[in-house]
Write an enzyme that holds these catalytic residues in place. Sequence first.
Site, PDB file in Angstrom:
ATOM      1  N   SER A  81       1.783  -7.548  -0.317  1.00  0.00           N
ATOM      2  CA  SER A  81       2.466  -8.328   0.424  1.00  0.00           C
ATOM      3  C   SER A  81       1.649  -9.907   0.494  1.00  0.00           C
ATOM      4  O   SER A  81       2.332 -10.869   0.966  1.00  0.00           O
ATOM      5  CB  SER A  81       2.399  -7.811   1.847  1.00  0.00           C
ATOM      6  OG  SER A  81       1.419  -7.721   2.328  1.00  0.00           O
ATOM      7  N   THR A 108       0.762  -1.184   0.098  1.00  0.00           N
ATOM      8  CA  THR A 108       0.144  -0.086   0.091  1.00  0.00           C
ATOM      9  C   THR A 108       0.745   1.310   0.047  1.00  0.00           C
ATOM     10  O   THR A 108       0.450   2.247  -0.844  1.00  0.00           O
ATOM     11  CB  THR A 108      -1.019   0.031   1.340  1.00  0.00           C
ATOM     12  OG1 THR A 108      -1.903  -1.351   1.182  1.00  0.00           O
ATOM     13  CG2 THR A 108      -1.675   1.328   1.403  1.00  0.00           C
ATOM     14  N   THR A 145       1.140  -4.266   4.403  1.00  0.00           N
ATOM     15  CA  THR A 145       1.077  -4.508   5.799  1.00  0.00           C
ATOM     16  C   THR A 145       0.226  -5.946   6.121  1.00  0.00           C
ATOM     17  O   THR A 145       0.512  -6.337   7.150  1.00  0.00           O
ATOM     18  CB  THR A 145      -0.069  -3.354   6.252  1.00  0.00           C
ATOM     19  OG1 THR A 145      -1.206  -3.595   5.571  1.00  0.00           O
ATOM     20  CG2 THR A 145       0.546  -2.069   6.177  1.00  0.00           C
TER      21      THR A 145
END
Length: 334
Positions: free
Chosen positions: A65, A16, A99
Amino acid sequence: MTSSLPRVAVIGTGGTISSWAQSSLDTMDYPEFGAKRPVDEILEHVKEARQVADPLPVPFRSVGSTAIGPADWVELRELVHATAARQPDLAGFVILHGTATLEETAFFLNLTLAIPQTVVLVGAQRPASALGSDAGINLVNALRVAGSPLARGLGVLVVLNDEIHAARDVVKTSTYRQHTFRSLDFGALGHVDGDGIHIYRAPTPAHAPEGEFSALGDIVLPRVDILMSYAGADATFIDAAIAAGARGLVSAGLAPGLVTPAERVAYERAVASGIVVVQCTRAASGRVGRRRYLQEAGIIAGEDFSPQKARILLSLALARTDDTAEIAAIFARC
């Protein structure tokens, strides 16, 4: 002209913090419909980064991720080591990361890195293009921490929302809120405020650059699966993991680390066949103690590790040994 600012390598993996949406109001659909910008473009966008550090962009990935896993962790470790060797004047590293799995990458690196420089993982909850994005200030704060002598010797760190967390302790707790990363049982190591970096405690378990596996050379991680307990759970998923080739199993058990009767039989059968089982809890915090049943059944107590971090530790331990007593000792001291 030599900069008086600390030189910090900034490794881009995507996430992000590197994302650009089609609208400044898009804080939800960008993973599928936006784009990931390379690390040099993010540094150019956040011009304040060069007010606190002399950043050296190092490309690695430009993905969410959810696409980063064990093979990428090993490659990222090699990249950090190689960059540190080529650039001995570096004060530290910042790794831009999504994250969703940031805590897992951070924990792996905390156990395996062997460099003296501070390594900080940083992400964002809103894309860099969004109104009110936290990407810029998180990046600036991560650079400040990575370049500060105050952060040396604390292991791999996670910096978001003005907080400094130990890689061992931190977990993501919220889907969209900016205060998502918390160290629930022990609290943050410190804060990043307008007047500087403030450290209040230091982690005591072994950590980078002297982590449990910092001396490992080539790392080949065996398969370890996580199985969550729920009311009425049976052996189906346990047996499936074993059939898929898992050498270790992590039970995300009912708090405080219990399983259903059917699961109990399946885990005991797995231990008897040579598979290493670690008992954790699906609860958000708390420790699984080394109670009598676990010791007699040959099941390792997962201590206060989340199931996802216990999986990483067990996989690294199995890369070294199959001895259950030795692996239990590793869990106790890490």
